[in-house]
Design a protein around this motif. Structure first.
Motif, PDB file in Angstrom:
ATOM      1  N   TRP A 134      99.752  28.681   3.565  1.00 47.38           N
ATOM      2  CA  TRP A 134      98.567  29.528   3.418  1.00 47.38           C
ATOM      3  C   TRP A 134      98.413  30.476   4.602  1.00 47.38           C
ATOM      4  CZ3 TRP A 134      98.521  29.195  -1.274  1.00 47.38           C
ATOM      5  CH2 TRP A 134      98.470  28.002  -1.984  1.00 47.38           C
ATOM      6  N   GLU A 135      98.827  30.033   5.798  1.00 41.31           N
ATOM      7  CA  GLU A 135      98.793  30.958   6.938  1.00 41.31           C
ATOM      8  C   GLU A 135      99.728  32.144   6.709  1.00 41.31           C
ATOM      9  OE1 GLU A 135      99.004  27.737   7.129  1.00 41.31           O
ATOM     10  OE2 GLU A 135      97.641  26.946   8.667  1.00 41.31           O
ATOM     11  N   THR A 136     100.900  31.866   6.129  1.00 44.42           N
ATOM     12  CA  THR A 136     101.874  32.925   5.857  1.00 44.42           C
ATOM     13  C   THR A 136     101.337  33.892   4.810  1.00 44.42           C
ATOM     14  OG1 THR A 136     103.726  31.449   6.389  1.00 44.42           O
ATOM     15  CG2 THR A 136     104.221  33.414   5.076  1.00 44.42           C
ATOM     16  N   VAL A 137     100.740  33.359   3.739  1.00 44.04           N
ATOM     17  CA  VAL A 137     100.184  34.207   2.682  1.00 44.04           C
ATOM     18  C   VAL A 137      99.080  35.089   3.235  1.00 44.04           C
ATOM     19  CG1 VAL A 137      98.939  34.227   0.488  1.00 44.04           C
ATOM     20  CG2 VAL A 137     100.792  32.587   0.851  1.00 44.04           C
ATOM     21  N   ALA A 138      98.164  34.490   3.995  1.00 43.85           N
ATOM     22  CA  ALA A 138      97.046  35.261   4.552  1.00 43.85           C
ATOM     23  C   ALA A 138      97.543  36.346   5.495  1.00 43.85           C
ATOM     24  CB  ALA A 138      96.077  34.321   5.270  1.00 43.85           C
ATOM     25  N   SER A 139      98.500  36.012   6.360  1.00 43.67           N
ATOM     26  CA  SER A 139      99.029  36.985   7.315  1.00 43.67           C
ATOM     27  C   SER A 139      99.697  38.147   6.601  1.00 43.67           C
ATOM     28  CB  SER A 139     100.017  36.301   8.258  1.00 43.67           C
ATOM     29  OG  SER A 139     100.625  37.240   9.120  1.00 43.67           O
ATOM     30  N   ALA A 140     100.488  37.847   5.559  1.00 42.24           N
ATOM     31  CA  ALA A 140     101.187  38.902   4.819  1.00 42.24           C
ATOM     32  C   ALA A 140     100.206  39.843   4.133  1.00 42.24           C
ATOM     33  CB  ALA A 140     102.131  38.287   3.797  1.00 42.24           C
ATOM     34  N   LEU A 141      99.050  39.314   3.716  1.00 39.61           N
ATOM     35  CA  LEU A 141      98.060  40.136   2.997  1.00 39.61           C
ATOM     36  C   LEU A 141      96.991  40.702   3.925  1.00 39.61           C
ATOM     37  CD1 LEU A 141      97.589  37.975  -0.230  1.00 39.61           C
ATOM     38  CD2 LEU A 141      99.157  39.866   0.186  1.00 39.61           C
ATOM     39  N   GLY A 142      97.148  40.485   5.213  1.00 33.79           N
ATOM     40  CA  GLY A 142      96.185  41.037   6.165  1.00 33.79           C
ATOM     41  C   GLY A 142      94.825  40.382   6.094  1.00 33.79           C
ATOM     42  N   ALA A 143      94.782  39.081   5.826  1.00 31.53           N
ATOM     43  CA  ALA A 143      93.515  38.356   5.697  1.00 31.53           C
ATOM     44  C   ALA A 143      93.465  37.221   6.708  1.00 31.53           C
ATOM     45  CB  ALA A 143      93.365  37.801   4.290  1.00 31.53           C
ATOM     46  N   ARG A 144      92.254  36.730   6.955  1.00 25.66           N
ATOM     47  CA  ARG A 144      92.070  35.574   7.825  1.00 25.66           C
ATOM     48  C   ARG A 144      91.684  34.330   7.030  1.00 25.66           C
ATOM     49  NH1 ARG A 144      88.330  37.079  12.822  1.00 25.66           N
ATOM     50  NH2 ARG A 144      89.108  35.017  13.444  1.00 25.66           N
ATOM     51  N   ARG A 145      91.135  34.552   5.821  1.00 26.85           N
ATOM     52  CA  ARG A 145      90.742  33.435   4.960  1.00 26.85           C
ATOM     53  C   ARG A 145      91.350  33.628   3.580  1.00 26.85           C
ATOM     54  NH1 ARG A 145      84.493  33.331   4.850  1.00 26.85           N
ATOM     55  NH2 ARG A 145      84.796  35.589   4.940  1.00 26.85           N
ATOM     56  N   LEU A 146      91.529  32.508   2.886  1.00 30.00           N
ATOM     57  CA  LEU A 146      92.220  32.540   1.594  1.00 30.00           C
ATOM     58  C   LEU A 146      91.534  31.561   0.650  1.00 30.00           C
ATOM     59  CD1 LEU A 146      94.851  34.055   0.717  1.00 30.00           C
ATOM     60  CD2 LEU A 146      96.072  31.920   1.126  1.00 30.00           C
ATOM     61  N   ALA A 147      91.382  31.990  -0.602  1.00 26.40           N
ATOM     62  CA  ALA A 147      90.800  31.116  -1.628  1.00 26.40           C
ATOM     63  C   ALA A 147      91.513  31.386  -2.941  1.00 26.40           C
ATOM     64  CB  ALA A 147      89.301  31.352  -1.763  1.00 26.40           C
ATOM     65  N   ARG A 148      91.393  30.439  -3.877  1.00 27.89           N
ATOM     66  CA  ARG A 148      92.039  30.601  -5.181  1.00 27.89           C
ATOM     67  C   ARG A 148      91.020  30.322  -6.281  1.00 27.89           C
ATOM     68  NH1 ARG A 148      97.280  27.278  -5.690  1.00 27.89           N
ATOM     69  NH2 ARG A 148      95.814  25.544  -5.475  1.00 27.89           N
ATOM     70  N   GLN A 149      91.008  31.219  -7.278  1.00 28.72           N
ATOM     71  CA  GLN A 149      90.097  31.069  -8.403  1.00 28.72           C
ATOM     72  C   GLN A 149      90.539  29.949  -9.324  1.00 28.72           C
ATOM     73  OE1 GLN A 149      90.370  35.076  -9.997  1.00 28.72           O
ATOM     74  NE2 GLN A 149      88.335  35.565  -9.241  1.00 28.72           N
ATOM     75  N   GLY A 150      89.561  29.387 -10.040  1.00 33.59           N
ATOM     76  CA  GLY A 150      89.821  28.457 -11.119  1.00 33.59           C
ATOM     77  C   GLY A 150      89.058  28.918 -12.345  1.00 33.59           C
ATOM     78  N   ARG A 151      89.081  28.133 -13.391  1.00 26.21           N
ATOM     79  CA  ARG A 151      88.344  28.489 -14.599  1.00 26.21           C
ATOM     80  C   ARG A 151      86.847  28.392 -14.349  1.00 26.21           C
ATOM     81  NH1 ARG A 151      91.377  28.967 -19.104  1.00 26.21           N
ATOM     82  NH2 ARG A 151      93.519  28.188 -19.017  1.00 26.21           N
ATOM     83  N   VAL A 152      86.109  29.362 -14.886  1.00 25.95           N
ATOM     84  CA  VAL A 152      84.657  29.361 -14.726  1.00 25.95           C
ATOM     85  C   VAL A 152      84.093  28.072 -15.313  1.00 25.95           C
ATOM     86  CG1 VAL A 152      82.509  30.537 -15.346  1.00 25.95           C
ATOM     87  CG2 VAL A 152      84.554  31.871 -14.788  1.00 25.95           C
ATOM     88  N   LEU A 153      83.168  27.438 -14.590  1.00 24.08           N
ATOM     89  CA  LEU A 153      82.605  26.163 -15.019  1.00 24.08           C
ATOM     90  C   LEU A 153      81.674  26.345 -16.216  1.00 24.08           C
ATOM     91  CD1 LEU A 153      81.772  24.606 -11.526  1.00 24.08           C
ATOM     92  CD2 LEU A 153      83.742  24.129 -12.988  1.00 24.08           C
ATOM     93  N   PRO A 154      81.743  25.460 -17.213  1.00 26.70           N
ATOM     94  CA  PRO A 154      80.884  25.572 -18.401  1.00 26.70           C
ATOM     95  C   PRO A 154      79.508  24.955 -18.151  1.00 26.70           C
ATOM     96  CG  PRO A 154      82.371  23.718 -18.659  1.00 26.70           C
ATOM     97  CD  PRO A 154      82.714  24.349 -17.329  1.00 26.70           C
ATOM     98  N   ASP A 155      78.778  25.511 -17.155  1.00 28.58           N
ATOM     99  CA  ASP A 155      77.486  24.934 -16.790  1.00 28.58           C
ATOM    100  C   ASP A 155      76.312  25.822 -17.176  1.00 28.58           C
ATOM    101  OD1 ASP A 155      77.915  26.996 -15.052  1.00 28.58           O
ATOM    102  OD2 ASP A 155      77.681  25.822 -13.211  1.00 28.58           O
ATOM    103  N   GLY A 156      76.589  26.866 -17.978  1.00 28.78           N
ATOM    104  CA  GLY A 156      75.525  27.768 -18.391  1.00 28.78           C
ATOM    105  C   GLY A 156      75.178  28.818 -17.360  1.00 28.78           C
ATOM    106  N   MET A 157      75.754  28.726 -16.163  1.00 28.90           N
ATOM    107  CA  MET A 157      75.469  29.686 -15.102  1.00 28.90           C
ATOM    108  C   MET A 157      76.694  30.516 -14.731  1.00 28.90           C
ATOM    109  SD  MET A 157      73.125  27.514 -12.432  1.00 28.90           S
ATOM    110  CE  MET A 157      71.757  26.498 -12.974  1.00 28.90           C
TER     111      MET A 157
END
Length: 418
Positions: A134-157
């Motif tokens: 993740w450090e390598t991915v963030a550095s290559a993309l010029g970022a300091r933090r990294l997150a990954r999306q998942g499927r939207v939760l079926p909670d009505g919100m």
């Protein structure tokens, strides 16, 4: 950066040898070092494989300020990411791994939000824990933090399912059209695909008007109405506590906190009546449950405009020469129905100047007309007198899925006495 320094006459054959052994670091240019020699950058992570050729006099040096190569300057971020991962994994790199590397992502300040299918294949799982990934991915993309999306939760919100991969918290800041939005990516949704609608909202003439935003979120549309469209006051309704916290911060960030009241809770239970000149119903796939509330908050003496969001399915194929092109024009629903034949012709140049017109598909027009009729019925039942509904505009925001479009209907609603 480590490099092999050699005499000029040996630079080219040494370069060819390093390239053949996959030791040359193509990110940097050959550079002159003291003594008139040329230094060829080599990959630091592969120094253990480096064998100094006896037939070419050379020595290992360090370049303190390496100059990027032309190829490195031309690389796209996606190419740079793949190159960095290839260097990190060395002989473990494969075409299957490369197919799983993302080509696009969202950027919010110093954070990059990866798509949910990034680095998900079994090949990545087989590699096991990789602290440097993740450090390598963030550095290559010029970022300091990294997150990954998942499927939207079926909670009505529509709560996001986001995993923080690198960093301590998910709060980010995003700027759209001069408006600052801050939110926690692990708790709140942010749709960059709605930027065209936010720009359109910002251009509406709302001076002196009161807005009710029934699904405010973090202020996607509330803020453009207040900051750019100059609405006098806004009532922002939202039931997600995380979004409410972000909305409070965003109102302060943009200096409009004194012109907005937040209603935390289910907008269907909103107690407001007879206050709005304009109502925003920005919920998809359908805002239909909010229609009765929207009718109730409109000013009963003068009415106003509803901005109704909805996902509308179209036919799989659409052939313009064979299928008539309809034009949604300003005018009452009754006028549109009584003069249906004229809708199958392009408007004159004069009518284009006088009325906001947009080319629309037949399914969109039918949805707009049905919605206008139903809203008119709700208003008549609520107030005990006839109302007039006029289709002002139909906006196609984006394609939400194959043959499904996110539309916004601008519907003017007035008591018939006006």
């Amino acid at each position: 950066v480590p490099a092999l320094a050699t005499e000029r006459q040996f630079a080219q054959p040494l370069r060819e040898r390093l390239e053949e052994e996959q030791l040359l670091d193509g990110r940097y240019r050959l550079q002159e070092v003291p003594g008139g020699r040329l230094a060829l950058p080599v990959l630091e992570e592969r120094l253990d494989r480096l064998r100094l050729p006896q037939e070419m006099p050379c020595g290992l040096v360090r370049i303190q300020n390496p100059v990027p190569s032309r190829a490195a300057r031309r690389r796209t971020p996606a190419q740079k990411l793949r190159d960095e991962l290839r260097r990190l994994l060395g002989e473990s790199w494969s075409e299957e791994l490369e197919r799983d590397v993302p080509r696009a992502w969202q950027r919010h300040g110093d954070m990059v939000l990866l798509s949910e299918d990034s680095f998900r294949s079994a090949s990545w799982e087989k590699l096991g824990p990789m602290p440097m990934l993740w450090e390598t991915v963030a550095s290559a993309l010029g970022a300091r933090r990294l997150a990954r999306q998942g499927r939207v939760l079926p909670d009505g919100m529509r709560s996001p399912n986001v995993t923080l991969l690198l960093g301590q918290d998910g709060w980010v800041e995003h700027v759209d059209n001069g408006i600052r939005y801050t939110f926690d990516v692990t708790k709140c949704m942010f749709s960059p695909g709605n930027i065209t609608e936010k720009l359109r909202v910002a251009s509406l003439p709302c001076s002196g008007e009161v807005l009710v935003d029934l699904y405010a979120g973090i202020g996607y549309f509330t803020l453009p109405y207040l900051v750019h469209a100059a609405a006098t006051f806004a009532h922002a309704c939202e039931w997600n506590s995380h979004a409410v916290e972000a909305l409070r911060r965003n109102l302060v960030l943009n200096g409009v906190q004194d012109r907005c009241r937040i209603h935390h809770g289910d907008s269907r239970q909103l107690e407001l009546r007879d206050v709005a000149d304009r109502v925003n119903l920005g919920l998809i796939p359908s805002s239909e449950e909010g229609w009765p509330v929207a009718c109730r908050v409109l000013k009963k003496g003068t009415g106003g405009v509803l901005h109704i969001h909805h996902n509308v399915e179209s036919l799989p194929t659409w052939d313009p020469p064979q299928t008539p092109i309809l034009w949604a024009e300003r005018g009452s629903l009754e006028e549109a129905s009584s003069d249906r034949a004229t809708q199958h012709q392009s408007p004159t140049e004069e009518s284009r100047k006088e009325t906001p017109a947009a080319r629309i598909r037949p399914e969109w027009q039918r949805w707009a007309e049905d919605t206008a009729a139903r809203i008119r019925g709700l208003l008549a039942e609520l107030h005990g007198q006839p109302w007039r509904t006029s289709i002002l505009h139909i906006e196609a925001v984006k394609s939400y899925a194959p043959h499904v479009h996110h539309l916004v209907l601008d519907l003017e609603c007035r008591p018939t006495l006006l």
